[in-house]
Design an enzyme around this catalytic site. Structure first.
Site, short mmCIF file in Angstrom:
data_model
loop_
_atom_site.label_atom_id
_atom_site.label_comp_id
_atom_site.label_asym_id
_atom_site.label_seq_id
_atom_site.Cartn_x
_atom_site.Cartn_y
_atom_site.Cartn_z
N CYS A 141 59.37 34.69 -13.65
CA CYS A 141 57.93 35.00 -13.70
C CYS A 141 57.63 36.48 -13.82
CB CYS A 141 57.24 34.45 -12.45
SG CYS A 141 57.28 32.65 -12.33
N HIS A 150 48.94 30.66 -14.92
CA HIS A 150 50.10 31.56 -14.92
C HIS A 150 50.99 31.23 -16.11
CE1 HIS A 150 53.65 33.67 -13.80
NE2 HIS A 150 54.14 32.84 -12.90
N CYS A 204 56.05 37.77 -7.58
CA CYS A 204 57.23 37.13 -7.02
C CYS A 204 58.01 36.52 -8.18
CB CYS A 204 56.86 36.07 -6.00
SG CYS A 204 55.85 34.70 -6.64
#
Length: 401
Positions: free
Chosen positions: A92, A357, A387
């Site tokens: 991510c 996201h 994160c």
């Protein structure tokens, strides 16, 4: 002589639901990426022959997103053959890592002008479809104490004492802030996605749910309790014996949404900016990445932030705005608890809970969002952090010019 990495522009697509029959599903991933490259070129009257590299984060670099999609996107955008490109995958954090790598290239004098960002078409290449030894090989995931991210998010909530109402209240605030920002036109860097005839497919984020209430959020069922019952809860409690039971508080309403999207930022030296008549909007001050305990997985933003602040010679109070990726509500709540960052400075225009996201693209989107808002509020420093799988974290500080 020190070379600064300057931010000349930042654009992104709207974030759209990452499912079939949704607006951006008709657009191929490479066309999403090529679209934001074209917008950078148009908005800046850019001589694209001066771009040395295109670096795109992508967590699913296979099938339609496979290969060096940065280079493919540059070709599809009609940029000169001299422009190189590639993709990178730090889960991510990929989009922000692309920005950081572009800045490093400029600071080191390796390149004068780089485009960085990311792309993720989750309606075309579904999350996790590529697999990995860490996730899919039983011997490896048992030996490394692998947990699904959702269990990690619920573990954070359990350890920190966040109730279902706490995380739902956080999610509601994200929705309210994002809805206001969209209505008020705060997202200056959002560019419409166009079809081959130049007609608009989507002009603004479509994942935001402005009618969200606590009552609606409270009706959603936990997303990870059944997964926990398969044995993952027991693994988490074995690693964290102070926990007697995992409180499964995360739902689709207080977790990040699955969406399609792309981002692109123009990063270069002062000299190339003067040559091309570009006006710098910001400066990349410092960058950092860390890794933390991989089972809980999602605690990297706070230590990455503390590391990047030390590198920049700043403290938490010097930062005017924070963009912390809302992978799950508890992630950002833990970040605020550990750093002392006040809620009124964190994700002031909402986050991934409200907008979604798009994995590899999100980091670039966060930088663009904080830059726009620093300009709107006439503030100085912004910090972006995410994160990352396996316990990693990445952070970047930018300064408005």
């Amino acid at each position: 002589m020190t070379i600064d990495a300057l931010l000349y522009d930042a654009v992104r697509t709207p974030r759209a639901k990452g499912k079939q029959n949704e607006p951006l599903n008709e657009v191929k991933p490479v066309d999403l990426a090529a679209g934001v490259l074209r917008w950078l070129e148009k908005r800046n009257e850019l001589d694209t022959s001066k771009v040395g590299d295109v670096i795109l984060g992508c967590t699913g670099p296979l099938a339609e997103q496979g290969g060096a999609i940065g280079k493919t996107a540059a070709m599809v955008a009609g940029w000169p053959d001299s422009v190189s490109g590639f993709q990178l995958d730090r889960y991510c954090g990929s989009g922000l890592e692309a920005v950081n790598l572009a800045a490093m290239k400029v600071i080191a004098g390796v390149e004068d002008l780089v485009v960085a960002g990311g792309v993720e078409s989750m309606s075309h290449v579904t999350i996790g479809i590529g697999g990995s030894a860490w996730v899919s090989d039983p011997k490896i995931n048992i030996s490394t104490n692998y947990l699904p991210q959702g269990i990690g998010a619920d573990l954070i909530a359990t350890l920190d004492g966040y109730s279902r109402e706490d995380v739902d209240k956080f999610a509601l605030r994200s929705q309210q802030r994002a809805a206001k920002a969209r209505t008020e036109g705060y997202f200056k860097g959002v560019m419409p996605v166009l079809d081959m005839h130049g007609r608009t497919i989507l002009a603004e984020d479509d994942f935001i749910k402005p009618d969200t209430t606590l009552e609606i959020l409270g009706q959603l069922k936990p997303a990870f309790d059944k997964m926990g019952a398969m044995g993952f809860d027991a693994m988490a409690m074995a690693r964290y014996p102070q926990v007697n039971a995992i409180n499964h508080v995360h739902t689709p309403g207080n977790s990040s949404g699955i969406v399609d999207g792309a981002s692109a930022l123009l990063i270069g030296s002062e000299a190339v900016g003067k040559e091309l008549g570009l006006k710098a909007r910001g400066r990349i001050v410092a960058m950092a990445n860390v890794s933390t305990e991989p089972m809980i997985m999602l605690t990297g933003p706070a230590p990455a932030t503390l590391k990047v602040l030390k590198k920049a010679g700043l403290n938490i109070d010097d930062i005017d705005l924070f963009e912390v990726n809302e992978a799950f509500a508890s992630v950002v709540m833990r970040f605020m608890k550990e750093t002392g960052a006040p809620a009124e400075k964190v994700n002031v225009n909402g986050g991934a809970i409200a907008m979604g996201h798009p994995l590899g693209a999100t980091g670039g989107m966060l930088v663009g969002s904080v830059l726009d808002e620093l300009e709107r509020r006439n503030l100085r420093y912004g910090l972006c952090t995410l994160c990352i799988g396996a316990g990693m974290g990445v952070a970047t500080i930018i300064e408005r010019i």
